[in-house]
Scaffold this motif. Structure first.
Motif, PDB file in Angstrom:
ATOM      1  N   ILE A 104      10.490 -50.057 -14.286  1.00 55.11           N
ATOM      2  CA  ILE A 104       8.621 -50.165 -13.651  1.00 55.11           C
ATOM      3  C   ILE A 104       8.306 -48.616 -13.712  1.00 55.11           C
ATOM      4  N   LYS A 105       9.761 -48.121 -12.946  1.00 57.58           N
ATOM      5  CA  LYS A 105       8.819 -46.396 -13.330  1.00 57.58           C
ATOM      6  C   LYS A 105       9.131 -46.239 -14.276  1.00 57.58           C
ATOM      7  N   SER A 106       9.491 -46.302 -15.618  1.00 59.00           N
ATOM      8  CA  SER A 106       9.850 -45.817 -16.672  1.00 59.00           C
ATOM      9  C   SER A 106       8.059 -46.369 -17.459  1.00 59.00           C
ATOM     10  N   LEU A 107       8.076 -47.301 -17.236  1.00 59.85           N
ATOM     11  CA  LEU A 107       7.037 -48.507 -17.995  1.00 59.85           C
ATOM     12  C   LEU A 107       5.679 -47.623 -17.750  1.00 59.85           C
ATOM     13  N   MET A 108       5.902 -47.500 -16.476  1.00 54.61           N
ATOM     14  CA  MET A 108       4.665 -46.419 -16.052  1.00 54.61           C
ATOM     15  C   MET A 108       4.057 -45.142 -16.778  1.00 54.61           C
ATOM     16  N   ASP A 109       5.157 -44.505 -16.909  1.00 61.93           N
ATOM     17  CA  ASP A 109       5.275 -43.321 -16.634  1.00 61.93           C
ATOM     18  C   ASP A 109       4.862 -43.047 -18.235  1.00 61.93           C
ATOM     19  N   HIS A 110       5.535 -44.075 -19.625  1.00 59.37           N
ATOM     20  CA  HIS A 110       5.112 -44.518 -20.293  1.00 59.37           C
ATOM     21  C   HIS A 110       3.841 -44.593 -21.067  1.00 59.37           C
ATOM     22  N   GLN A 111       3.562 -45.300 -20.218  1.00 57.94           N
ATOM     23  CA  GLN A 111       1.927 -45.871 -20.554  1.00 57.94           C
ATOM     24  C   GLN A 111       1.236 -44.477 -20.469  1.00 57.94           C
ATOM     25  N   GLU A 112       1.513 -43.989 -19.457  1.00 58.69           N
ATOM     26  CA  GLU A 112       0.670 -42.263 -19.129  1.00 58.69           C
ATOM     27  C   GLU A 112       0.880 -41.705 -20.244  1.00 58.69           C
ATOM     28  N   LYS A 113       1.841 -41.401 -20.534  1.00 63.30           N
ATOM     29  CA  LYS A 113       2.519 -40.001 -21.493  1.00 63.30           C
ATOM     30  C   LYS A 113       1.240 -41.202 -22.899  1.00 63.30           C
ATOM     31  N   LEU A 114       2.097 -41.744 -22.742  1.00 65.23           N
ATOM     32  CA  LEU A 114       0.966 -42.925 -24.281  1.00 65.23           C
ATOM     33  C   LEU A 114      -0.786 -42.662 -24.462  1.00 65.23           C
ATOM     34  N   HIS A 115      -0.795 -42.675 -23.003  1.00 64.67           N
ATOM     35  CA  HIS A 115      -2.858 -42.005 -22.874  1.00 64.67           C
ATOM     36  C   HIS A 115      -3.256 -40.624 -23.596  1.00 64.67           C
ATOM     37  N   PHE A 116      -1.883 -40.076 -22.536  1.00 62.16           N
ATOM     38  CA  PHE A 116      -2.748 -38.403 -23.153  1.00 62.16           C
ATOM     39  C   PHE A 116      -1.910 -38.059 -24.853  1.00 62.16           C
ATOM     40  N   ALA A 117      -0.687 -38.682 -25.514  1.00 65.23           N
ATOM     41  CA  ALA A 117      -0.313 -38.150 -26.724  1.00 65.23           C
ATOM     42  C   ALA A 117      -1.160 -39.707 -27.393  1.00 65.23           C
ATOM     43  N   LEU A 118      -1.493 -40.169 -27.439  1.00 65.86           N
ATOM     44  CA  LEU A 118      -2.438 -40.851 -28.341  1.00 65.86           C
ATOM     45  C   LEU A 118      -3.841 -41.311 -28.277  1.00 65.86           C
ATOM     46  N   GLY A 119      -3.741 -41.987 -26.642  1.00 67.08           N
ATOM     47  CA  GLY A 119      -5.381 -42.532 -25.887  1.00 67.08           C
ATOM     48  C   GLY A 119      -6.010 -41.001 -25.769  1.00 67.08           C
ATOM     49  N   ARG A 120      -5.503 -39.706 -25.666  1.00 69.44           N
ATOM     50  CA  ARG A 120      -6.449 -38.787 -25.310  1.00 69.44           C
ATOM     51  C   ARG A 120      -7.534 -38.838 -23.855  1.00 69.44           C
ATOM     52  N   GLY A 121      -6.094 -38.869 -23.324  1.00 73.94           N
ATOM     53  CA  GLY A 121      -6.715 -39.327 -21.640  1.00 73.94           C
ATOM     54  C   GLY A 121      -7.761 -40.827 -21.721  1.00 73.94           C
ATOM     55  N   ARG A 122      -7.446 -41.680 -22.747  1.00 76.34           N
ATOM     56  CA  ARG A 122      -7.841 -43.619 -22.057  1.00 76.34           C
ATOM     57  C   ARG A 122      -8.822 -43.491 -23.438  1.00 76.34           C
ATOM     58  N   LYS A 123      -9.593 -42.195 -23.472  1.00 75.68           N
ATOM     59  CA  LYS A 123     -10.537 -42.196 -24.754  1.00 75.68           C
ATOM     60  C   LYS A 123     -10.376 -43.605 -25.605  1.00 75.68           C
ATOM     61  N   ARG A 124      -9.258 -42.542 -26.970  1.00 78.50           N
ATOM     62  CA  ARG A 124      -9.608 -43.590 -27.903  1.00 78.50           C
ATOM     63  C   ARG A 124      -8.343 -44.286 -27.848  1.00 78.50           C
ATOM     64  N   ALA A 125      -7.107 -44.971 -26.754  1.00 80.45           N
ATOM     65  CA  ALA A 125      -6.852 -46.107 -26.168  1.00 80.45           C
ATOM     66  C   ALA A 125      -6.762 -46.036 -24.887  1.00 80.45           C
ATOM     67  N   SER A 126      -6.944 -46.716 -24.296  1.00 83.61           N
ATOM     68  CA  SER A 126      -5.688 -47.209 -22.525  1.00 83.61           C
ATOM     69  C   SER A 126      -4.632 -48.466 -23.718  1.00 83.61           C
ATOM     70  N   ILE A 127      -3.825 -48.320 -22.247  1.00 82.94           N
ATOM     71  CA  ILE A 127      -3.255 -49.878 -22.184  1.00 82.94           C
ATOM     72  C   ILE A 127      -3.149 -50.428 -20.989  1.00 82.94           C
ATOM     73  N   GLY A 128      -2.713 -51.506 -20.847  1.00 81.30           N
ATOM     74  CA  GLY A 128      -2.269 -52.435 -19.746  1.00 81.30           C
ATOM     75  C   GLY A 128      -1.007 -53.443 -20.103  1.00 81.30           C
ATOM     76  N   VAL A 129      -0.481 -53.691 -19.270  1.00 82.05           N
ATOM     77  CA  VAL A 129       0.897 -54.073 -18.790  1.00 82.05           C
ATOM     78  C   VAL A 129       0.142 -55.171 -17.862  1.00 82.05           C
ATOM     79  N   HIS A 130       0.713 -56.803 -18.006  1.00 83.33           N
ATOM     80  CA  HIS A 130       0.584 -57.993 -17.091  1.00 83.33           C
ATOM     81  C   HIS A 130       1.667 -58.882 -16.841  1.00 83.33           C
ATOM     82  N   ASP A 131       2.260 -59.425 -15.753  1.00 78.82           N
ATOM     83  CA  ASP A 131       3.180 -60.577 -15.709  1.00 78.82           C
ATOM     84  C   ASP A 131       2.170 -61.379 -15.539  1.00 78.82           C
ATOM     85  N   LEU A 132       2.862 -62.175 -17.658  1.00 81.17           N
ATOM     86  CA  LEU A 132       2.759 -63.289 -18.161  1.00 81.17           C
ATOM     87  C   LEU A 132       1.711 -65.099 -17.292  1.00 81.17           C
ATOM     88  N   SER A 133       3.164 -64.462 -16.625  1.00 82.76           N
ATOM     89  CA  SER A 133       3.446 -65.739 -15.929  1.00 82.76           C
ATOM     90  C   SER A 133       2.221 -65.846 -14.403  1.00 82.76           C
TER      91      SER A 133
END
Length: 562
Positions: free
Chosen positions: A122-151
């Motif tokens: 869970i920690k690594s998943l959150m860390d991955h999200q934030e790093k992608l927000h920085f690297a690809l999302g340009r601070g969530r402007k170009r892209a922002s990610i949400g991960v949810h419990d489908l159940s």
């Protein structure tokens, strides 16, 4: 560069799952050849720096896939295995001008291991999200990610634009909050409120029960939080750039699939009514001219060598026809933009150490540019005058550049769209304010303090070079700075220059104690004593004198004696 920490046990587990032996010594020796700098490689943890052009390596799971291809030569799969799912997501038309790109994916049956492994995941998943927000999302402007419990969700999903009074319980909160309250008081709302500035309506993702699971790009709903019992995931990615959003979606899905999850597509009906299925797992076909590859690498690679090199980088060699090489690369490889990127991939995959050696075929004589000679002469002169060279920040603010020092803007000022601090809101037009800030920060040192800077400023959105110096000393004054300027002009080889009085209030100079330097009719710079009222703005209470010159004007006015 982003740095990630990966547990060796995770890499070992994934390698063994695919039939490979995880050898830490081999990993430490060969992984840097992929273009990742290893900070530390111990028996427990691998700490590596990831270059910005490889966001696909920002998690332990996706890194493990790259290691299998690069080190263990596993057959690459540039296509992503995606099963057609039965979940849909419909976007309302009003989202076109608010957050137009909205994608989704489902990953089911993720194997998370014991409680300790789950916490780490869970920690690594959150860390991955934030790093992608920085690297690809340009601070969530170009892209922002949400991960949810489908159940905890009830598909199908729909995306609507709602008013700021709409309430839901955001992540890590116990009580419902309105969207306005989230933007004003929630930590994530405060950080990213600027992305929705000026909007009257705000995007939310709801399930069929009208429960808000996400308020992109700000925060998820609390009831969808990923926990220890989560095995099925719903991923949403929203933004303004399709490539960034698609890559982010695929990389999060890939991280989960590496842990045994099955990726299922989501049928997305966008704001225009167009229906698409995401993620699109098909590889991207690229064309590479053979002569470009051969010319840049300095040798001709066989098809087998190209195939092996491309496979090590996660792609697939398709064919060579005439002067054209066809290569498939994963769709999530956001960095493959041009044939030159494929040349680099092949060079890394083949190994730079095996490309051979050569010498230039054409004789070339290096000749210094005229501005390089001028810079050298300026540095020699400044050092001869006992001045120490410094380098200050290019970022500044209106007070330092204009209001406090009375300099006038030249052309348009280049401003930062979303400045992090009020001290860094624009690109500087003058060097003197930076020198004043430096002296202000070094008042604990003894006098005299003599500094200069040879640096770049930005005027009317174009770079130009200037040189400035300041001397803080208890004695001296205008006569001393005039002597330094005269010595400086002599060192540059200028004899026919004129010193004229500078109008009062033109810059930080003391009235009646300042002048401008004119060479061949060109105003090359100005000098004088710093007005005590200006110095007071910078908390300076000692006499200061200095000068500032334009390198372009100096170059145009003074011939190069070299």
């Amino acid at each position: 560069m982003p740095t990630i920490s990966v547990e060796q046990n995770l890499l070992k587990k994934i390698m063994e799952k695919h039939g490979f032996v995880h050898d830490i010594e081999i990993l430490s020796d060969q992984l840097p050849l992929l273009g990742t700098d290893i900070d530390s490689c111990t028996e427990k943890i691998l700490d590596i720096e990831i270059f910005p052009n490889r966001p696909d390596l920002l998690s332990g799971e996706t890194l493990a896939r790259a290691i299998r291809n690069f080190i263990h030569h596993e057959d690459a799969k540039p296509s992503m295995e995606v099963v057609k799912g039965d979940i849909s997501l419909t976007v309302s038309p009003e989202l076109r001008d608010i957050r137009p790109i909205i994608l989704g994916a489902v990953v089911k049956g993720v194997e998370l291991g014991d409680d300790e492994e789950i916490d780490s995941f869970i920690k690594s998943l959150m860390d991955h999200q934030e790093k992608l927000h920085f690297a690809l999302g340009r601070g969530r402007k170009r892209a922002s990610i949400g991960v949810h419990d489908l159940s905890n969700l009830q598909p199908p999903f729909h995306v609507k634009a709602v008013s700021g009074d709409t309430k839901f319980t955001p992540l890590a909160m116990e009580e419902p909050m309105s969207i306005h309250q989230i933007l004003e008081s929630h930590p994530k709302g405060i950080d990213y409120a600027h992305l929705l500035e000026g909007f009257d309506l705000f995007p939310v993702i709801m399930d069929s029960n009208n429960s808000i699971l996400s308020f992109p790009p700000i925060i998820n709903g609390n009831h969808t939080t990923v926990g220890k019992e989560t095995r099925d995931f719903f991923i949403d990615v929203t933004g303004w750039d399709l490539r960034s959003c698609e890559s982010s979606l695929m990389l999060i899905a890939s991280q989960l699939s590496e842990r045994g999850g099955t990726i299922e597509s989501v049928e997305v009906t966008d704001h225009s009514g167009k229906i698409s299925n995401y993620p699109n797992g098909n590889a991207v076909l690229h064309k590479l001219p053979s002569d470009l590859l051969d010319g840049l690498l300095g040798r001709v690679l066989t098809d087998d060598e190209i195939s092996l090199a491309v496979n090590r980088m996660g792609g697939r060699f398709i064919s060579r026809s005439g002067n054209e090489i066809s290569i498939e690369m994963p769709r999530w490889r956001f960095d493959i933009l041009h044939p030159i990127d494929l040349v680099e991939e092949i060079a890394i995959g083949h190994g730079y150490e095996d490309l051979g050696t050569d010498v230039p075929k054409a004789p070339m004589t290096a000749i210094a540019r005229s501005d390089v000679n001028l810079r050298r002469r300026i540095r020699d002169s400044m050092q001869g005058l006992g001045l120490m060279q410094i380098q200050s920040l290019t970022l500044s603010n209106d007070d330092d550049q204009f209001n406090f020092v009375r300099f006038k803007p030249v052309g348009e000022v280049t401003r930062i769209t979303n400045p992090i601090t009020i001290d860094h809101t624009l690109l500087r037009q003058y060097l003197t304010p930076g020198l004043l800030r430096l002296l202000s920060s070094n008042q604990h040192h003894n006098l005299p303090q003599s500094v200069y800077e040879l640096g770049t400023v930005v005027r009317d959105h174009k770079n130009s070079d200037r040189v400035a110096f300041l001397v803080a000393e208890r004695s001296g004054g205008f006569a001393a700075v005039r002597g330094r300027v005269q010595a400086f002009m002599r060192d540059l080889g200028s004899k026919d220059y004129v010193i004229e009085k500078l109008p009062d209030g033109d810059g930080p100079w003391l009235a009646g104690r300042s002048a401008k330097v004119i060479v061949s009719g060109i105003h090359v710079g100005c000098f004088g004593e710093i007005d005590p009222f200006v110095a007071e703005y910078f908390d300076l209470k000692v006499p200061i004198s200095g000068a500032e010159f334009s390198l372009r004007n100096l170059e145009n006015a003074i011939s190069d004696p070299v």
